[in-house]
Design a protein around this motif. Sequence first.
Motif, short mmCIF file in Angstrom:
data_model
loop_
_atom_site.label_atom_id
_atom_site.label_comp_id
_atom_site.label_asym_id
_atom_site.label_seq_id
_atom_site.Cartn_x
_atom_site.Cartn_y
_atom_site.Cartn_z
N SER A 112 0.86 -1.17 0.00
CA SER A 112 0.00 0.00 0.00
C SER A 112 0.90 1.22 0.00
N PRO A 113 0.72 2.16 -0.94
CA PRO A 113 1.64 3.28 -1.03
C PRO A 113 1.54 4.22 0.16
N ALA A 114 2.70 4.70 0.60
CA ALA A 114 2.78 5.68 1.69
C ALA A 114 4.06 6.47 1.49
N ASP A 115 4.25 7.50 2.30
CA ASP A 115 5.45 8.32 2.26
C ASP A 115 5.59 8.94 0.87
N ASP A 116 6.71 8.73 0.17
CA ASP A 116 6.91 9.34 -1.14
C ASP A 116 6.62 8.36 -2.29
N VAL A 117 5.76 7.39 -2.04
CA VAL A 117 5.39 6.38 -3.03
C VAL A 117 3.94 6.60 -3.44
N ILE A 118 3.66 6.56 -4.76
CA ILE A 118 2.27 6.74 -5.22
C ILE A 118 1.60 5.43 -5.61
N GLU A 119 2.39 4.40 -5.82
CA GLU A 119 1.86 3.05 -6.07
C GLU A 119 2.87 2.05 -5.53
N ALA A 120 2.36 0.93 -5.03
CA ALA A 120 3.21 -0.17 -4.58
C ALA A 120 2.50 -1.46 -4.97
N ALA A 121 3.24 -2.41 -5.54
CA ALA A 121 2.59 -3.62 -6.03
C ALA A 121 3.58 -4.75 -6.21
N TRP A 122 3.01 -5.97 -6.16
CA TRP A 122 3.76 -7.16 -6.58
C TRP A 122 3.67 -7.18 -8.10
N VAL A 123 4.77 -6.98 -8.76
CA VAL A 123 4.82 -6.91 -10.22
C VAL A 123 5.34 -8.23 -10.76
N PRO A 124 4.67 -8.80 -11.77
CA PRO A 124 5.19 -10.04 -12.35
C PRO A 124 6.63 -9.86 -12.87
N GLN A 125 7.48 -10.82 -12.57
CA GLN A 125 8.87 -10.74 -13.01
C GLN A 125 8.96 -10.64 -14.53
N GLU A 126 8.07 -11.30 -15.23
CA GLU A 126 8.09 -11.24 -16.69
C GLU A 126 7.80 -9.83 -17.21
N GLN A 127 6.99 -9.08 -16.49
CA GLN A 127 6.71 -7.70 -16.88
C GLN A 127 7.96 -6.83 -16.72
N VAL A 128 8.72 -7.08 -15.67
CA VAL A 128 9.98 -6.35 -15.48
C VAL A 128 10.95 -6.72 -16.60
N ARG A 129 11.05 -8.00 -16.89
CA ARG A 129 11.96 -8.45 -17.96
C ARG A 129 11.57 -7.87 -19.32
N ALA A 130 10.27 -7.72 -19.55
CA ALA A 130 9.78 -7.19 -20.83
C ALA A 130 10.01 -5.69 -20.94
N GLY A 131 10.25 -5.02 -19.82
CA GLY A 131 10.50 -3.58 -19.84
C GLY A 131 9.27 -2.75 -20.15
N THR A 132 8.09 -3.26 -19.79
CA THR A 132 6.85 -2.55 -20.11
C THR A 132 6.48 -1.47 -19.10
N LEU A 133 7.20 -1.41 -17.98
CA LEU A 133 6.98 -0.36 -16.98
C LEU A 133 8.09 0.68 -17.08
N PRO A 134 7.78 1.95 -16.82
CA PRO A 134 8.86 2.93 -16.71
C PRO A 134 9.59 2.67 -15.39
N MET A 135 10.87 2.28 -15.47
CA MET A 135 11.60 1.85 -14.28
C MET A 135 12.88 2.65 -14.06
N SER A 136 13.29 2.73 -12.82
CA SER A 136 14.59 3.29 -12.46
C SER A 136 15.68 2.40 -13.03
N ASP A 137 16.89 2.95 -13.10
CA ASP A 137 18.03 2.19 -13.61
C ASP A 137 18.27 0.92 -12.81
N GLN A 138 18.59 -0.14 -13.50
CA GLN A 138 19.06 -1.41 -12.95
C GLN A 138 18.03 -2.23 -12.18
N VAL A 139 16.76 -1.88 -12.26
CA VAL A 139 15.73 -2.67 -11.57
C VAL A 139 15.76 -4.11 -12.08
#
Length: 149
Positions: free
Chosen positions: A102-129
Amino acid sequence: MTAPVPRIGAIAVVVTTGHVLLARRRNPPDAGLWGFPGGHVELGETALTAAARELREETGVLAEPLEYLTNIDVLRHDAQGNVTAHYLLAAVLCDFVSGTPSPADDVIEAAWVPQEQVRAGTLPMSDQVDVLMEQAIRRDQTRRGPPRA
């Protein structure tokens, strides 16, 4: 003008079967980008403890810090190429204990993201995620041993 000094931060890397816990930042420099929860290490606090604390503060998730994965230097430059900020981030492998992101502090979203979605690069991500996620998966598998039949 005083030259910037390096600051120490810690990020919590939490992986489960098929997912990784990520948070989308509210504030610059990574505003709008998905990355690992984390923040500044406080005086007298270890980076391991800071990673677990920041994870809890930013997402409400409890996790046990297990070990350091790596360190990451983050350098910010101005238009003339001068260093304006330098952060050394300790990436900490954490074992999920409980909680629903649940987002709090300086976070606007928090979630369990599928690893395949991270590998596919479909999210705007910080470096080296993606790199850190893969390193955490390998380390977690080594730590836990082969799956049981």
